[in-house]
Scaffold this motif. Structure first.
Motif, PDB file in Angstrom:
ATOM      1  N   LEU A 105      40.954  22.923  34.816  1.00 43.19           N
ATOM      2  CA  LEU A 105      40.873  21.491  35.094  1.00 43.19           C
ATOM      3  C   LEU A 105      39.513  20.946  34.684  1.00 43.19           C
ATOM      4  O   LEU A 105      39.414  19.881  34.070  1.00 43.19           O
ATOM      5  CB  LEU A 105      41.141  21.229  36.572  1.00 43.19           C
ATOM      6  N   ALA A 106      38.460  21.681  34.973  1.00 45.00           N
ATOM      7  CA  ALA A 106      37.107  21.238  34.611  1.00 45.00           C
ATOM      8  C   ALA A 106      36.957  21.111  33.094  1.00 45.00           C
ATOM      9  O   ALA A 106      36.248  20.222  32.610  1.00 45.00           O
ATOM     10  CB  ALA A 106      36.068  22.204  35.175  1.00 45.00           C
ATOM     11  N   ALA A 107      37.624  21.964  32.353  1.00 44.08           N
ATOM     12  CA  ALA A 107      37.544  21.911  30.888  1.00 44.08           C
ATOM     13  C   ALA A 107      38.102  20.595  30.351  1.00 44.08           C
ATOM     14  O   ALA A 107      37.727  20.151  29.262  1.00 44.08           O
ATOM     15  CB  ALA A 107      38.284  23.090  30.272  1.00 44.08           C
ATOM     16  N   ALA A 108      38.998  19.977  31.099  1.00 47.86           N
ATOM     17  CA  ALA A 108      39.591  18.711  30.658  1.00 47.86           C
ATOM     18  C   ALA A 108      38.644  17.536  30.853  1.00 47.86           C
ATOM     19  O   ALA A 108      38.827  16.490  30.213  1.00 47.86           O
ATOM     20  CB  ALA A 108      40.893  18.453  31.417  1.00 47.86           C
ATOM     21  N   GLY A 109      37.631  17.683  31.688  1.00 46.55           N
ATOM     22  CA  GLY A 109      36.729  16.572  31.994  1.00 46.55           C
ATOM     23  C   GLY A 109      36.112  15.902  30.781  1.00 46.55           C
ATOM     24  O   GLY A 109      36.268  14.686  30.586  1.00 46.55           O
ATOM     25  N   PRO A 110      35.412  16.643  29.934  1.00 43.12           N
ATOM     26  CA  PRO A 110      34.787  16.005  28.766  1.00 43.12           C
ATOM     27  C   PRO A 110      35.802  15.383  27.807  1.00 43.12           C
ATOM     28  O   PRO A 110      35.562  14.325  27.226  1.00 43.12           O
ATOM     29  CB  PRO A 110      34.044  17.161  28.086  1.00 43.12           C
ATOM     30  N   VAL A 111      36.935  16.023  27.664  1.00 43.42           N
ATOM     31  CA  VAL A 111      37.985  15.512  26.779  1.00 43.42           C
ATOM     32  C   VAL A 111      38.493  14.173  27.291  1.00 43.42           C
ATOM     33  O   VAL A 111      38.650  13.213  26.534  1.00 43.42           O
ATOM     34  CB  VAL A 111      39.130  16.542  26.685  1.00 43.42           C
ATOM     35  N   LEU A 112      38.735  14.095  28.587  1.00 40.44           N
ATOM     36  CA  LEU A 112      39.249  12.857  29.169  1.00 40.44           C
ATOM     37  C   LEU A 112      38.185  11.768  29.218  1.00 40.44           C
ATOM     38  O   LEU A 112      38.502  10.580  29.081  1.00 40.44           O
ATOM     39  CB  LEU A 112      39.825  13.127  30.552  1.00 40.44           C
ATOM     40  N   ALA A 113      36.930  12.174  29.405  1.00 43.81           N
ATOM     41  CA  ALA A 113      35.844  11.190  29.394  1.00 43.81           C
ATOM     42  C   ALA A 113      35.774  10.508  28.034  1.00 43.81           C
ATOM     43  O   ALA A 113      35.608   9.287  27.939  1.00 43.81           O
ATOM     44  CB  ALA A 113      34.520  11.859  29.741  1.00 43.81           C
ATOM     45  N   GLU A 114      35.941  11.300  26.979  1.00 52.07           N
ATOM     46  CA  GLU A 114      35.925  10.735  25.624  1.00 52.07           C
ATOM     47  C   GLU A 114      37.111   9.788  25.419  1.00 52.07           C
ATOM     48  O   GLU A 114      36.961   8.700  24.890  1.00 52.07           O
ATOM     49  CB  GLU A 114      35.941  11.852  24.583  1.00 52.07           C
ATOM     50  N   LEU A 115      38.278  10.205  25.841  1.00 53.94           N
ATOM     51  CA  LEU A 115      39.474   9.385  25.683  1.00 53.94           C
ATOM     52  C   LEU A 115      39.369   8.092  26.492  1.00 53.94           C
ATOM     53  O   LEU A 115      39.907   7.063  26.091  1.00 53.94           O
ATOM     54  CB  LEU A 115      40.717  10.175  26.125  1.00 53.94           C
ATOM     55  N   GLY A 116      38.678   8.145  27.616  1.00 50.31           N
ATOM     56  CA  GLY A 116      38.560   6.978  28.487  1.00 50.31           C
ATOM     57  C   GLY A 116      37.449   6.019  28.124  1.00 50.31           C
ATOM     58  O   GLY A 116      37.327   4.952  28.734  1.00 50.31           O
ATOM     59  N   ARG A 117      36.644   6.379  27.135  1.00 45.49           N
ATOM     60  CA  ARG A 117      35.583   5.451  26.720  1.00 45.49           C
ATOM     61  C   ARG A 117      36.209   4.163  26.193  1.00 45.49           C
ATOM     62  O   ARG A 117      37.162   4.216  25.409  1.00 45.49           O
ATOM     63  CB  ARG A 117      34.715   6.059  25.608  1.00 45.49           C
TER      64      ARG A 117
END
Length: 154
Positions: A107-119
């Protein structure tokens, strides 16, 4: 021919919203796949991270899945070592599903990916526009959501 047919569906807000939702779902799935997750897998892990013990039935309701589909999904997550489900429970006994440390890592690995998508810029928006869009989408969800999950008020 009705005027809206002649003009094309692009002028219908619900159509545009459905297209935007489909495009964002595809981007969400692609980004999660880069870290080895799928959308339903991600959703299960998020729910278990927020509430340490949920039953398969509770998860199925929250994700609007059939109990059979959830059982299959949880079997795969258990095989991956991301969740644990006690075995040997008797009929009628509550069986809680719990997130493992490996599941927390996934789940933690998804954090940076989702942060980028949510920009906002990734969606072609300014920060102010993204805030407005979010508020409007919450209103749309409140108006059209017919599931029995708790509704948030804007």
């Amino acid at each position: 021919m009705p005027g809206w047919v002649a003009a094309g569906p692009e002028g219908i807000p619900a159509y545009t919203l459905a297209r935007a939702g489909a495009a964002m779902n595809a981007a969400f799935a692609r980004r999660l796949a880069a870290v080895g997750l799928r959308p339903h897998t991600f959703s299960v892990l998020v729910h278990l991270a927020r509430e340490p013990a949920l039953t398969s039935a509770e998860l199925a309701r929250r994700l609007a899945m059939t109990p059979q589909s959830m059982s299959s999904l949880l079997h795969g997550l258990a095989d991956a070592g991301w969740v644990e489900r006690p075995s040997g429970a008797r009929r009628g006994q509550r069986i809680d599903v719990r997130l493992t440390p490996a599941g927390r890592q996934a789940l933690a690995a998804a954090g940076p990916v989702l942060a980028e998508l949510g920009r906002p810029e990734a969606m072609g928006l300014t920060a102010e526009e993204a805030g407005t869009l979010h508020a409007l989408l919450e209103r749309v969800l409140a108006a059209v959501d017919t599931t029995d999950r708790p509704r948030r008020t804007p």
